[in-house]
Motif scaffolding. Structure first.
Motif, mmCIF file in Angstrom:
data_model
loop_
_atom_site.group_PDB
_atom_site.id
_atom_site.type_symbol
_atom_site.label_atom_id
_atom_site.label_comp_id
_atom_site.label_asym_id
_atom_site.label_seq_id
_atom_site.Cartn_x
_atom_site.Cartn_y
_atom_site.Cartn_z
ATOM 1 N N THR A 181 1.226 -0.734 0.089
ATOM 2 C CA THR A 181 -0.219 0.144 -0.070
ATOM 3 C C THR A 181 0.624 1.053 -0.141
ATOM 4 O O THR A 181 1.926 1.172 -0.041
ATOM 5 C CB THR A 181 -1.258 -0.322 1.408
ATOM 6 O OG1 THR A 181 -2.481 1.211 0.586
ATOM 7 C CG2 THR A 181 -0.080 0.786 2.424
ATOM 8 N N MET A 182 0.423 2.433 -0.460
ATOM 9 C CA MET A 182 0.772 3.175 -0.611
ATOM 10 C C MET A 182 0.171 4.631 0.508
ATOM 11 O O MET A 182 -0.649 4.976 0.274
ATOM 12 C CB MET A 182 1.111 4.122 -1.675
ATOM 13 C CG MET A 182 1.901 4.952 -1.763
ATOM 14 S SD MET A 182 1.910 7.345 -2.105
ATOM 15 C CE MET A 182 0.952 7.100 -3.572
ATOM 16 N N MET A 221 -5.400 8.830 1.557
ATOM 17 C CA MET A 221 -4.764 8.423 0.270
ATOM 18 C C MET A 221 -5.396 7.385 0.028
ATOM 19 O O MET A 221 -6.167 6.579 0.895
ATOM 20 C CB MET A 221 -3.157 8.175 1.886
ATOM 21 C CG MET A 221 -2.405 9.782 1.486
ATOM 22 S SD MET A 221 -2.064 10.173 -0.009
ATOM 23 C CE MET A 221 -0.893 9.011 -0.256
ATOM 24 N N PRO A 222 -4.179 6.308 -1.020
ATOM 25 C CA PRO A 222 -4.811 4.958 -1.543
ATOM 26 C C PRO A 222 -4.983 3.916 -0.059
ATOM 27 O O PRO A 222 -5.580 2.558 -0.066
ATOM 28 C CB PRO A 222 -3.304 4.978 -2.565
ATOM 29 C CG PRO A 222 -2.467 5.552 -2.912
ATOM 30 C CD PRO A 222 -3.276 6.299 -1.361
ATOM 31 N N ASN A 223 -3.771 4.454 0.463
ATOM 32 C CA ASN A 223 -3.881 2.900 2.036
ATOM 33 C C ASN A 223 -5.431 2.895 1.983
ATOM 34 O O ASN A 223 -5.805 1.994 3.399
ATOM 35 C CB ASN A 223 -2.971 3.568 2.661
ATOM 36 C CG ASN A 223 -3.215 4.361 3.690
ATOM 37 O OD1 ASN A 223 -2.802 5.381 3.313
ATOM 38 N ND2 ASN A 223 -3.094 4.650 4.435
ATOM 39 N N LEU A 244 -7.662 7.672 -4.478
ATOM 40 C CA LEU A 244 -9.235 8.067 -3.340
ATOM 41 C C LEU A 244 -10.241 8.040 -4.179
ATOM 42 O O LEU A 244 -11.094 7.843 -3.299
ATOM 43 C CB LEU A 244 -8.167 8.156 -2.132
ATOM 44 C CG LEU A 244 -9.533 8.242 -0.817
ATOM 45 C CD1 LEU A 244 -9.605 6.500 -0.359
ATOM 46 C CD2 LEU A 244 -8.711 8.906 0.160
ATOM 47 N N LYS A 245 -9.967 9.303 -4.506
ATOM 48 C CA LYS A 245 -10.843 10.334 -4.612
ATOM 49 C C LYS A 245 -12.040 9.278 -6.118
ATOM 50 O O LYS A 245 -13.280 9.398 -5.391
ATOM 51 C CB LYS A 245 -10.543 11.949 -5.645
ATOM 52 C CG LYS A 245 -10.274 12.807 -4.503
ATOM 53 C CD LYS A 245 -9.065 13.812 -5.177
ATOM 54 C CE LYS A 245 -9.141 15.361 -4.247
ATOM 55 N NZ LYS A 245 -8.456 16.293 -5.197
ATOM 56 N N GLY A 246 -11.206 8.616 -6.667
ATOM 57 C CA GLY A 246 -11.841 7.703 -8.028
ATOM 58 C C GLY A 246 -13.003 7.062 -7.133
ATOM 59 O O GLY A 246 -13.525 6.589 -7.790
#
Length: 269
Positions: A181-182, A221-223, A244-246
């Motif tokens: 994860t990022m 964040m993506p995490n 994440l917005k997506g």
């Protein structure tokens, strides 16, 4: 607003880039909004990628005394009692193999490792760029030092590859061995396979006797993607990563502009 009218029983917030402003404080407006949500019957829970030793001083400074999900879901921590309730570690043999596979594709990696436990140190290898300025720095030069005690997770960086590219490469090379994860700038992390913020949050929710359908989650964040997938409603900050917005149900103002409070105030009426 009448008691019980607030539509959620659990408010889950990430720390960095979400609840915390850039100076690592929480605004009076956001504190007031969270207190009003609590008064209306909701619990507030912090869900952070930080391990307990790196999160504890922040939680203490905030006066936070509830449960906290730390280490990307690996640790459930009772902040008020300074007690680690559950902890999952990364299998060190699996971690060694994952690093070998990733490095075979990307070239040399820069490495850091979070030791398990309430007082687990974060060990930094040569060249690793430390992001959190307040993080105590313990260096290692021999990789055997990393494997000498249980670890919560590994952090990897690369001299040429950016965070997104490195995370993608790590998943392609070792995604069957570890979770990747990022969590922020310079924070590509290797975790026990299947472990996410969602697994930790679901464990905490069971203790609090609430469900995913009762939960609104905030992140940046993506995490935070698994947490958004678990919660009924996921809110990304304006400063959030595009990934994440997506997947967010809603995008609010930035962490610097009281994005959490903006949403809670609307829901509180």
């Amino acid at each position: 607003m009448s008691a019980g009218a607030f539509p959620y029983r659990l408010v889950a917030t990430d720390l960095d880039g979400t609840l915390l402003r850039p100076d690592h404080t929480v605004s009076a407006r956001t504190r007031t909004a969270l207190a009003a949500a609590t008064e209306a019957g909701a619990a507030h829970i912090v869900v952070t990628g930080r391990t307990v030793p790196v999160a504890r001083h922040i939680l203490d400074d905030l006066g936070y005394e509830g449960l906290a999900v730390c280490g990307q879901g690996a640790q459930l921590y009772h902040a008020g009692e300074h007690r680690l309730l559950t902890s999952v570690t990364l299998d060190r043999q699996v971690a060694m193999l994952a690093l070998e596979k990733i490095a075979a594709e990307t070239g040399p990696l820069l490495l850091a490792a979070a030791r398990d436990g309430l007082d687990g140190q974060v060990l930094f290898g040569p060249g690793y760029r430390v992001g959190h300025g307040e993080m105590p720095v313990t260096s290692f030069s021999d990789l055997d030092e990393v494997w000498s005690a249980p670890i919560s997770k590994l952090y990897i960086q690369h001299a040429q590859l950016g965070d997104d590219a490195l995370a993608d490469a790590a998943r392609a090379a070792a995604g069957g061995l570890v979770g990747v994860t990022m969590a922020g700038a310079g924070l590509v992390e290797l975790l026990p396979l299947g472990l996410t913020k969602a697994t930790g949050l679901s464990l905490a929710a069971r203790r609090l006797k609430v469900t995913a359908a009762d939960t609104i989650a905030f992140g940046d964040m993506p995490n935070d993607i698994p947490m958004f997938g678990w919660a009924k409603h996921g809110v990304a900050m304006a400063n959030a990563h595009e990934e994440l917005k997506g997947v967010a149900d809603e995008i609010t103002a930035s962490n610097e502009e009281d994005g959490i409070a903006v949403v809670l105030e609307r829901l509180l009426g």
